[in-house]
Design a protein around this motif. Sequence first.
Motif, PDB file in Angstrom:
ATOM      1  N   GLN A   1       0.791  -1.450  -0.157  1.00 30.53           N
ATOM      2  CA  GLN A   1      -0.272  -0.050   0.083  1.00 30.53           C
ATOM      3  C   GLN A   1       0.788   1.390   0.041  1.00 30.53           C
ATOM      4  O   GLN A   1       1.358   1.270   0.406  1.00 30.53           O
ATOM      5  N   VAL A   2       0.632   2.178  -0.158  1.00 27.22           N
ATOM      6  CA  VAL A   2       0.871   3.429  -0.687  1.00 27.22           C
ATOM      7  C   VAL A   2       0.618   4.431   0.162  1.00 27.22           C
ATOM      8  O   VAL A   2      -0.021   4.509   0.648  1.00 27.22           O
ATOM      9  N   GLN A   3       1.569   4.763   0.733  1.00 22.18           N
ATOM     10  CA  GLN A   3       0.738   5.458   2.450  1.00 22.18           C
ATOM     11  C   GLN A   3       2.020   7.270   1.972  1.00 22.18           C
ATOM     12  O   GLN A   3       3.331   6.959   1.881  1.00 22.18           O
ATOM     13  N   GLN A   4       1.552   8.282   2.535  1.00 27.04           N
ATOM     14  CA  GLN A   4       2.436   9.368   2.813  1.00 27.04           C
ATOM     15  C   GLN A   4       1.812  10.070   4.853  1.00 27.04           C
ATOM     16  O   GLN A   4       0.720   9.555   5.448  1.00 27.04           O
ATOM     17  N   TRP A   5       2.632  10.173   5.163  1.00 25.15           N
ATOM     18  CA  TRP A   5       2.704  10.518   6.525  1.00 25.15           C
ATOM     19  C   TRP A   5       1.914  12.197   7.223  1.00 25.15           C
ATOM     20  O   TRP A   5       2.550  12.733   5.768  1.00 25.15           O
ATOM     21  N   GLY A   6       1.055  12.685   7.444  1.00 23.48           N
ATOM     22  CA  GLY A   6       1.600  13.770   7.729  1.00 23.48           C
ATOM     23  C   GLY A   6       2.145  14.576   9.253  1.00 23.48           C
ATOM     24  O   GLY A   6       3.860  13.756   9.232  1.00 23.48           O
ATOM     25  N   ASP A   7       1.718  15.698   9.990  1.00 22.92           N
ATOM     26  CA  ASP A   7       2.791  15.904  10.858  1.00 22.92           C
ATOM     27  C   ASP A   7       2.932  15.588  11.799  1.00 22.92           C
ATOM     28  O   ASP A   7       1.667  15.228  12.619  1.00 22.92           O
ATOM     29  N   LEU A   8       3.690  14.731  12.032  1.00 24.78           N
ATOM     30  CA  LEU A   8       3.736  14.018  13.308  1.00 24.78           C
ATOM     31  C   LEU A   8       4.633  14.607  14.808  1.00 24.78           C
ATOM     32  O   LEU A   8       4.079  14.096  15.792  1.00 24.78           O
ATOM     33  N   SER A   9       4.186  16.046  14.630  1.00 22.72           N
ATOM     34  CA  SER A   9       4.582  16.974  15.378  1.00 22.72           C
ATOM     35  C   SER A   9       4.389  16.980  17.016  1.00 22.72           C
ATOM     36  O   SER A   9       3.970  16.972  18.445  1.00 22.72           O
ATOM     37  N   ARG A  10       2.688  16.818  16.312  1.00 20.52           N
ATOM     38  CA  ARG A  10       1.293  16.489  17.812  1.00 20.52           C
ATOM     39  C   ARG A  10       1.187  14.683  18.103  1.00 20.52           C
ATOM     40  O   ARG A  10       0.330  15.279  18.738  1.00 20.52           O
ATOM     41  N   ALA A  11       1.760  14.091  17.594  1.00 20.14           N
ATOM     42  CA  ALA A  11       1.011  12.713  17.731  1.00 20.14           C
ATOM     43  C   ALA A  11       1.913  11.980  18.639  1.00 20.14           C
ATOM     44  O   ALA A  11       3.313  12.073  18.890  1.00 20.14           O
ATOM     45  N   GLU A  12       1.938  11.357  19.507  1.00 19.22           N
ATOM     46  CA  GLU A  12       2.097  10.276  20.758  1.00 19.22           C
ATOM     47  C   GLU A  12       1.549   9.260  20.710  1.00 19.22           C
ATOM     48  O   GLU A  12       0.506   8.983  20.884  1.00 19.22           O
ATOM     49  N   GLY A  13       2.310   8.164  20.696  1.00 18.00           N
ATOM     50  CA  GLY A  13       1.953   6.637  20.839  1.00 18.00           C
ATOM     51  C   GLY A  13       3.105   5.736  20.203  1.00 18.00           C
ATOM     52  O   GLY A  13       3.878   5.716  20.334  1.00 18.00           O
ATOM     53  N   THR A  14       2.547   5.188  19.321  1.00 17.29           N
ATOM     54  CA  THR A  14       3.269   3.867  19.093  1.00 17.29           C
ATOM     55  C   THR A  14       2.847   3.439  17.917  1.00 17.29           C
ATOM     56  O   THR A  14       1.962   3.419  17.746  1.00 17.29           O
ATOM     57  N   LEU A  15       4.299   2.790  17.487  1.00 24.05           N
ATOM     58  CA  LEU A  15       4.608   2.862  15.657  1.00 24.05           C
ATOM     59  C   LEU A  15       5.288   0.809  16.453  1.00 24.05           C
ATOM     60  O   LEU A  15       6.090   0.991  16.387  1.00 24.05           O
ATOM     61  N   ILE A  16       4.503   0.544  15.600  1.00 23.46           N
ATOM     62  CA  ILE A  16       4.809  -1.084  15.008  1.00 23.46           C
ATOM     63  C   ILE A  16       5.503  -1.298  13.967  1.00 23.46           C
ATOM     64  O   ILE A  16       4.123  -2.337  12.952  1.00 23.46           O
TER      65      ILE A  16
END
Length: 302
Positions: A86-101
Amino acid sequence: MAKTRHDSPREIPEIPFAAPAGTPAGIEVMSPAELRRRVSGHTLGRPQRPDFHHLLTLTAGDLWHVVDFTGYALRPGSWLWVRPGQVQQWGDLSRAEGTLILFRQDALDPATATAARVDDPHAPAVTTPVAADAEAVTMAAEHLSREFRALGHLPLEAHIAALRHLLAVLLLRLAHLTVPVGSPAPEPDETYLRFRDAVERHFTATRRVEDYAHLLGYSGRTLARATLANAGLSAKEFIDRRVVLEAKRLLAHGDETAAQISDHLGFVTPSQFSKYFTQRTGRSPIDFRRGIRGLDGPTRAK
């Protein structure tokens, strides 16, 4: 974290999984902040086609993430699952907190991969567990994260086995949260699964239902019934949607001409491809490319 590989300026950048030192299990766990430190926002914002899975959940903040032309507004508690190809594009991560696996599919045993439907490109990209399930999913993710960061606390083989088992628990729980409450869906039958996998392998070679029926040893009617029952559409439309999705990916994110894309997708002539694409999208390939790169944006998920 993997590094982008540019095989050709005409292709969508593909990202292979590259295990960090000391993590040979094909699994990596990090925070959005760690991802920001490793990869520039400019690079993350560009289209990319990973060959491994992404699982992301937020504990605070928000994130806009685009997967195959659909944008998802992620909030705390929801889970995003992006599958290989799948083709993805990230947005602005500056406000995001969490977990990426991040994980390769071969990190799982075949039985788990099948039960969790990890190879289903039609599975929902985002799910939000209800309160009763959210706690169990969160605990599974936290346990996986702790084990990932506990390298050296167990013998290496035991550590790898623990990571794989904990990932399996998380995926099995998530896979069975994608069904709407009160509407348990039956497991996809073997006929449909074989057809789905064959289309994924051969959609650039043939768009004829009869060819798939011959390849798989079924009648066309059998494939039609199985696809309608499991995917809610005809076998021909299922094939066409896969071809159109790949055409859109290449038109939006690649530099190949419409004629080159036509050849890549197995059309006899560019005019045949243009007619096929226009009939199914309402726009010519050139108009679609101009729109998606200009004023038009991705569809916003609700």
